[in-house]
Design an enzyme around this catalytic site. Sequence first.
Site, short mmCIF file in Angstrom:
data_model
loop_
_atom_site.label_atom_id
_atom_site.label_comp_id
_atom_site.label_asym_id
_atom_site.label_seq_id
_atom_site.Cartn_x
_atom_site.Cartn_y
_atom_site.Cartn_z
N HIS A 23 17.35 -13.06 3.13
CA HIS A 23 18.63 -12.48 2.70
C HIS A 23 19.37 -11.77 3.84
CE1 HIS A 23 17.93 -13.86 -1.24
NE2 HIS A 23 17.35 -12.81 -1.79
N HIS A 41 23.60 -11.27 -5.69
CA HIS A 41 22.24 -11.11 -6.22
C HIS A 41 22.21 -10.29 -7.51
CE1 HIS A 41 17.86 -10.90 -5.91
NE2 HIS A 41 17.94 -11.73 -4.89
N ASP A 76 11.36 -18.99 -9.29
CA ASP A 76 12.00 -18.50 -8.06
C ASP A 76 12.26 -19.74 -7.22
OD1 ASP A 76 12.98 -17.04 -5.98
OD2 ASP A 76 11.10 -16.05 -5.45
N GLU A 83 21.64 -17.36 -7.98
CA GLU A 83 22.18 -17.22 -6.63
C GLU A 83 22.64 -18.59 -6.14
OE1 GLU A 83 18.93 -15.15 -4.38
OE2 GLU A 83 18.14 -14.97 -6.41
C1 BGC Z 1 14.21 -14.44 -3.83
C2 BGC Z 1 12.85 -13.88 -4.21
C3 BGC Z 1 12.79 -12.42 -3.84
C4 BGC Z 1 13.97 -11.69 -4.47
C5 BGC Z 1 14.03 -10.23 -4.14
C6 BGC Z 1 15.26 -13.63 -4.50
O1 BGC Z 1 16.53 -14.10 -4.15
O2 BGC Z 1 14.33 -15.80 -4.17
O3 BGC Z 1 11.82 -14.60 -3.59
O4 BGC Z 1 11.57 -11.85 -4.26
O5 BGC Z 1 15.17 -12.29 -4.07
O6 BGC Z 1 13.98 -10.00 -2.78
#
Ligand code: BGC
Length: 341
Positions: free
Chosen positions: A100, A173, A245, A308
């Site tokens: 991210h 997010h 996920d 997302e």
């Molecule tokens: C990811 C996860 C992660 C979460 C929080 C999500 O966008 O795909 O793997 O645990 O974000 O960081």
Amino acid sequence: MRIKKELIAEYNGKKIYSFFLSNGKGLSAEILNYGGIIKRLIYKNTDICLGFDTFEDYLTNDDYFGAIIGRNANRIVNSEFNINGKKYKLTSNSGKDNHHGGINGFDKKIWEAELVEDEEASLILKTTSEDGEEGFPGNLTVKVTYTLTEDNGIKIHYEAESDADTVVNLTNHTYFNLNGHEKGDILNHSLFLYSDFYTPNGDNETTNGEILSVKGTVFDFNEESSFKNRILSSDKQIIASSGIDHNFILNGSGYRKVGFVKGDKSGIAMEIYTDRDGIQVYTANEILGNRVCKGNALYKRYSGVCFETQAFPGNLKFSHFPSSILKKGEKFNSVTSYKFI
Ligand code: BGC
């Protein structure tokens, strides 16, 4: 008046505001210039997104509640990639991977903000990311516009430009719980996704280059299904991630409806529209329930679900995935909307 702002804190010499927007038809939002975070999203008097009460709480927002993610959503394996034959090394914040955007991603930026009330109420957020920030090349200018639309949607328009070839893959997010953020888990929400293929995970929730058909698997949401049916299965991919996920490959191209979700208790439903190729459906598998959140709610695993919209994770490594490289002088221009019914 469908817009207003309120000073809520000063941080690093900058003013932090809450911006309030309403469409006058039952949809309203509170958004911060810190991280572009959607703090409250209220529809039919129900707050349908997870979050915290105070600005200070958001300084340790490890789950990225409501935030804009950039330069790159999802993980870049080994925190490295090549552009034009040159190797770039990024900061690592998820094991050896960049996640991210890195240690100080766009979720931690204090954005310049302007409220606009035209036919619809919008919040325009702007920021820059310097050449070398978190290891990414190119000076990048970014604009994200949130608009509450007449038809009860929150539309997110992402724009970016760089003075050198770089990676741009922006998303948001927000964790949705259509029953209300404090109403427990989303296991009995149902999901429909126009998606015939997905990219399975390898190590650390990264993709392994495969593209698999969803047919006959727990990832087939072409028939509406509850999350519960899929999450409480013995599928290896689900067990490895403690839930969903995963990146789903969205059918079709251009701005289109890609899915819808329904809350079982509130009857609130949400349609998802985007022009992106993929969507990470993340069922909040890592929320561990030991922190007091908005309105004293104690969130836990599966308290919300993120949608997302994104480029396929791993695209910098696997050349058969569409690339997230933005060329110098070209414009990243993308829209995702969540519309409530
Ligand atoms: C990811 C996860 C992660 C979460 C929080 C999500 O966008 O795909 O793997 O645990 O974000 O960081």
